[in-house]
Every structure is written in C-alpha cells, then in structure tokens.
Design a protein around this motif. Structure first.
Motif, PDB file in Angstrom:
ATOM      1  N   ALA B  80      -7.860  14.682  -3.189  1.00 46.28           N
ATOM      2  CA  ALA B  80      -6.945  15.814  -3.358  1.00 46.28           C
ATOM      3  C   ALA B  80      -6.287  16.244  -2.053  1.00 46.28           C
ATOM      4  N   LYS B  81      -6.694  15.648  -0.945  1.00 44.37           N
ATOM      5  CA  LYS B  81      -6.135  16.037   0.359  1.00 44.37           C
ATOM      6  C   LYS B  81      -4.871  15.252   0.705  1.00 44.37           C
ATOM      7  N   THR B  82      -4.610  14.184  -0.050  1.00 37.25           N
ATOM      8  CA  THR B  82      -3.423  13.380   0.209  1.00 37.25           C
ATOM      9  C   THR B  82      -2.444  13.548  -0.950  1.00 37.25           C
ATOM     10  N   ILE B  83      -1.242  14.025  -0.648  1.00 35.36           N
ATOM     11  CA  ILE B  83      -0.259  14.264  -1.707  1.00 35.36           C
ATOM     12  C   ILE B  83       0.939  13.354  -1.502  1.00 35.36           C
ATOM     13  N   CYS B  84       1.237  12.597  -2.534  1.00 32.02           N
ATOM     14  CA  CYS B  84       2.385  11.697  -2.481  1.00 32.02           C
ATOM     15  C   CYS B  84       3.547  12.373  -3.204  1.00 32.02           C
ATOM     16  N   VAL B  85       4.647  12.592  -2.495  1.00 30.81           N
ATOM     17  CA  VAL B  85       5.798  13.303  -3.061  1.00 30.81           C
ATOM     18  C   VAL B  85       6.792  12.283  -3.616  1.00 30.81           C
ATOM     19  N   VAL B  86       7.124  12.412  -4.901  1.00 28.60           N
ATOM     20  CA  VAL B  86       8.049  11.465  -5.549  1.00 28.60           C
ATOM     21  C   VAL B  86       9.184  12.234  -6.230  1.00 28.60           C
ATOM     22  N   GLU B  87      10.236  11.495  -6.569  1.00 28.59           N
ATOM     23  CA  GLU B  87      11.384  12.128  -7.223  1.00 28.59           C
ATOM     24  C   GLU B  87      11.112  12.396  -8.698  1.00 28.59           C
ATOM     25  N   ASN B  88      10.551  11.400  -9.408  1.00 29.83           N
ATOM     26  CA  ASN B  88      10.373  11.551 -10.853  1.00 29.83           C
ATOM     27  C   ASN B  88       9.125  10.806 -11.325  1.00 29.83           C
ATOM     28  N   ILE B  89       8.799  10.987 -12.608  1.00 31.07           N
ATOM     29  CA  ILE B  89       7.528  10.443 -13.083  1.00 31.07           C
ATOM     30  C   ILE B  89       7.528   8.913 -13.146  1.00 31.07           C
ATOM     31  N   ARG B  90       8.730   8.321 -13.219  1.00 33.51           N
ATOM     32  CA  ARG B  90       8.755   6.862 -13.204  1.00 33.51           C
ATOM     33  C   ARG B  90       8.204   6.317 -11.889  1.00 33.51           C
ATOM     34  N   ASP B  91       8.440   7.073 -10.810  1.00 32.32           N
ATOM     35  CA  ASP B  91       7.920   6.653  -9.509  1.00 32.32           C
ATOM     36  C   ASP B  91       6.393   6.698  -9.506  1.00 32.32           C
ATOM     37  N   ILE B  92       5.829   7.708 -10.185  1.00 33.68           N
ATOM     38  CA  ILE B  92       4.364   7.779 -10.280  1.00 33.68           C
ATOM     39  C   ILE B  92       3.834   6.531 -10.970  1.00 33.68           C
ATOM     40  N   MET B  93       4.481   6.169 -12.098  1.00 35.60           N
ATOM     41  CA  MET B  93       4.018   4.980 -12.827  1.00 35.60           C
ATOM     42  C   MET B  93       4.096   3.745 -11.947  1.00 35.60           C
ATOM     43  N   ALA B  94       5.209   3.614 -11.205  1.00 34.95           N
ATOM     44  CA  ALA B  94       5.384   2.438 -10.364  1.00 34.95           C
ATOM     45  C   ALA B  94       4.294   2.381  -9.294  1.00 34.95           C
ATOM     46  N   ILE B  95       3.975   3.529  -8.681  1.00 33.44           N
ATOM     47  CA  ILE B  95       2.954   3.538  -7.629  1.00 33.44           C
ATOM     48  C   ILE B  95       1.573   3.312  -8.235  1.00 33.44           C
ATOM     49  N   GLU B  96       1.317   3.933  -9.387  1.00 32.63           N
ATOM     50  CA  GLU B  96       0.023   3.722 -10.055  1.00 32.63           C
ATOM     51  C   GLU B  96      -0.185   2.251 -10.397  1.00 32.63           C
ATOM     52  N   ASP B  97       0.891   1.576 -10.772  1.00 35.85           N
ATOM     53  CA  ASP B  97       0.785   0.160 -11.116  1.00 35.85           C
ATOM     54  C   ASP B  97       0.321  -0.685  -9.937  1.00 35.85           C
ATOM     55  N   THR B  98       0.573  -0.206  -8.713  1.00 37.46           N
ATOM     56  CA  THR B  98       0.163  -0.981  -7.538  1.00 37.46           C
ATOM     57  C   THR B  98      -1.321  -0.833  -7.232  1.00 37.46           C
ATOM     58  N   SER B  99      -1.968   0.226  -7.789  1.00 45.27           N
ATOM     59  CA  SER B  99      -3.394   0.535  -7.521  1.00 45.27           C
ATOM     60  C   SER B  99      -3.680   0.709  -6.036  1.00 45.27           C
ATOM     61  N   GLN B 100      -2.676   1.084  -5.244  1.00 45.55           N
ATOM     62  CA  GLN B 100      -2.860   1.199  -3.801  1.00 45.55           C
ATOM     63  C   GLN B 100      -2.995   2.637  -3.327  1.00 45.55           C
ATOM     64  N   PHE B 101      -2.883   3.578  -4.257  1.00 45.78           N
ATOM     65  CA  PHE B 101      -2.891   4.977  -3.844  1.00 45.78           C
ATOM     66  C   PHE B 101      -3.914   5.758  -4.653  1.00 45.78           C
ATOM     67  N   LYS B 102      -4.785   6.470  -3.981  1.00 52.26           N
ATOM     68  CA  LYS B 102      -5.849   7.178  -4.689  1.00 52.26           C
ATOM     69  C   LYS B 102      -5.774   8.695  -4.513  1.00 52.26           C
ATOM     70  N   GLY B 103      -4.636   9.176  -3.992  1.00 54.76           N
ATOM     71  CA  GLY B 103      -4.480  10.622  -3.829  1.00 54.76           C
ATOM     72  C   GLY B 103      -3.812  11.237  -5.045  1.00 54.76           C
ATOM     73  N   LEU B 104      -3.227  12.431  -4.870  1.00 55.42           N
ATOM     74  CA  LEU B 104      -2.511  13.094  -5.958  1.00 55.42           C
ATOM     75  C   LEU B 104      -1.003  12.989  -5.723  1.00 55.42           C
ATOM     76  N   TYR B 105      -0.239  13.390  -6.745  1.00 50.83           N
ATOM     77  CA  TYR B 105       1.214  13.305  -6.652  1.00 50.83           C
ATOM     78  C   TYR B 105       1.846  14.689  -6.686  1.00 50.83           C
TER      79      TYR B 105
END
Lengths: 204, 204
Positions: B80-105
């Motif tokens: 919860a200490k790392t926040i990834c800022v994205v434009e829209n929810i499609r970006d979340i899906m794209a990043i989640e698909d990489t399995s490289q990020f374990k923080g929040l959005y």
C-alpha cells in the motif's frame, strides 16, 4: 486479461462471444456502456431481448418478422405472382434497398452443399414448390450466389418445376456497374462476354 | 437499410450506436443472436444490465469495481506504500497483465489538456495528493502516456507534492523490447540515447 471485477469480465465475455468481436473490442464496448447513463445499457439489453423473443420466420416466405406473416408478404401492393428466391434474409434487405423489385420473396436458408452436408431437405424448397403451384406464380427469379453450390440449387429447383408452367430466371451476372474491366475477375468477364446483350440502337 | 421488422431495426440500431460498430456489423451480430437459442440473447442482455447497474468506481483508487473498495485496494498482500498513477482502468489491466507490479493504483480519469478543456480539477488529483499524504506512500510511479499532456500532468502532480517526502518515478521510456532500432520513431530513439542506462558488467 486481468479483470478486477467479475461483472466486467462477464460482460466482456458476453460481447467477445459474438462473431468478429475480440476481447479488446469487447472491453472497449463495455467501458463505453459504463460511461453512458444506466438507461442506455438497459435500452440496449431490452432491444436485444425483445427482438430475440418476438422475431419468428414468416410462415409464407421465411423472412424474419415480428408478425406471423411478414410485412412484404402482407403488402397488397406487391406482385404476388413473382417470387424472388434468395439464400438468406440479408439478400432480401440488399434487394429491397435497390427498390427494383416489387414481388415477394422466398428464403431458402442456404444452398445445396454436399460438402457441408446440406441437402434439399434441409432447405425451404418443398414449400417453395408448393407455394409456386398454389399461388399460381408466373415467374420465379433465382437471386442465388453465382457459385457451384448456388448453380446446383438453381438446377435442382428448376428440375422440380419442369412440369409446371412458370418462367424461371436468374439475376444478371456480369461486370459491376461503374467497375473497370481490368479489375473484373476472369470468370466474371468471360461469362459477361458469352452472355452479351444486344445493344439497343437509338431510333430503332 | 430496409428492415422488414421494427424489432430487428431497433436491435441493429442498439448495436450500431456502440463505438466502432457500423450497420452491417450490427446486422451480422443481430442475425447471429437470432440463430442462437433465446437463452443466449437473454444471458447476453443480463450480463450487460447487471454489470452496468452494479459497477461503481472504487472509493479509493477509482478503478471500476463491483464492491465499494476494489479487489486490488482490498488485497492485504499488496504494497500500500507504492501507488501507481494511471490515466484509465485499461492501463491498470495492462499493468496487471505484466504481473510486475504489486502496489496499488490511482486512476486519474485522463490527463491535463487545455485544448480539450481538461483541467486538474476535472481529474482525480486532489484525492491522489490526499491519499499519498494520509497513507504515507513512499513511492508514486507515474505510468502516464509519454505525450505533452501526460508530461504536463506529471509535472503538475510533482509540483503539488514538492513539500512532501515521497519518491516520484516515471515508467521507463525507450525502444520496445525485441524491437528493431531502425523501426523505432526518432523521438523515442533520441530519448533512449539521452536516457541511456549504465551497463552492468559481469563479475562486478
């Protein structure tokens, strides 16, 4: 794709099950519906359910219709003696769009294709023959695809009608209107020379 | 197009109102649904209505969710200490698909664009700042499109955070993995030279 919500996943899968729509397009459509008012999605769903529940083939011509007999068959201003035989309802729409035909239709539901296991009994041919006889049709226009299967189907129907007095015609095949000769395929161009039409001279 | 049925016309229009779907495609989809069992059309409509009714933005990160707080924010195993800022929810899906990020959005809902009349007040920036402060985030990763608008947005947010002790990073920009240099655009290639990374020698 990684969905954070089961509901979104279900909706995306529902769209992606439709032919020609992939997961990415499906997601785009779902996100579009989420952006709109709830009403829009409800109206969309409603139009589809209503349509699916109430659409049935016309009892006479097998066109899709919301009434037992379709608008076209029911129209007293159309010529019931001329029947245009088509493969599917999209062909009816295409012909209707031309405004060049004022008779009735008959949807076969496909063409005879031994390879795909489609025989005459799988198509609406028996009741076409019956209809032609009962309604004393004077002309049957075969608006069937110019393929081997299409030609087989036309041949089969014409054989079934050989003892019955009805004019059978096929739609004209040739180069497209406005098309350039050099881009027409060989078969079409060849046939259009063999099936050439006498030119109407002025003053004759 | 000439529809013999009002119900089909309504359903075709419903599909054709979706972005990127024309009348012909819409008709193909409708005819597909007519061929299927009635159930299929009902399930399709149901998935869409349910999704539209129950999907709401997550109160924390503005990701779309069927619960007030989304799966990702609710997951105690994420950082919860790392926040990834994205434009829209499609970006979340794209990043989640990489399995490289374990923080929040955190979904901004767009980028600052004076030309399109989008100012900071139209985006979820105020509550991002609040969230970073309240949750004592240690790092904010800006996963924003590398455009002028994107850069403006990153600059604006970093300015708002200048008195706050948090590490701000942007995702790496450069030539694609597996991409050939000659096909990379000039700007990307130029930047990737300016932002070159020291090579880790073996044995060091």
């Amino acid at each position: 794709m990684n969905f954070s919500s089961k509901l979104i996943e279900d909706a995306v899968n529902a769209f992606a099950n439709l032919p020609g729509i992939g997961k990415k397009t499906a997601l785009r459509l779902v996100l579009h519906l989420i952006k709109q008012e709830t009403d829009i999605a409800e109206q969309f769903a409603d139009a589809i359910v209503k349509m699916r529940k109430n659409i049935k083939p016309c009892k006479k011509c097998h066109n899709l219709s919301d009434t037992p007999i379709c608008n076209i068959c029911n129209n007293p201003r159309r010529d019931a003696k001329t029947i245009c035989v088509v493969e599917n309802i999209r062909d009816i729409m295409a012909i209707e769009d031309t405004s060049q035909f004022k008779g009735l239709y008959h949807v076969l539901g496909g063409v005879i294709s031994p390879i795909e296991g489609v025989g005459p009994q799988d198509l609406n041919i028996d009741d076409l023959i019956e209809r032609i006889k009962n309604e004393k049709a004077t002309e049957v226009i075969m608006a069937i695809s110019p393929t081997i299967e299409g030609d087989t189907t036309i041949f089969y129907i014409s054989k079934r009608l050989k003892d019955h007095d009805v004019k059978i015609s096929t739609i004209a095949r040739g180069v497209s209107f406005g098309g350039e000769l050099e881009y027409a395929d060989e078969l079409t161009l060849g046939r259009s020379i063999v099936a050439r039409i006498p030119y109407q001279k002025h003053g004759k």
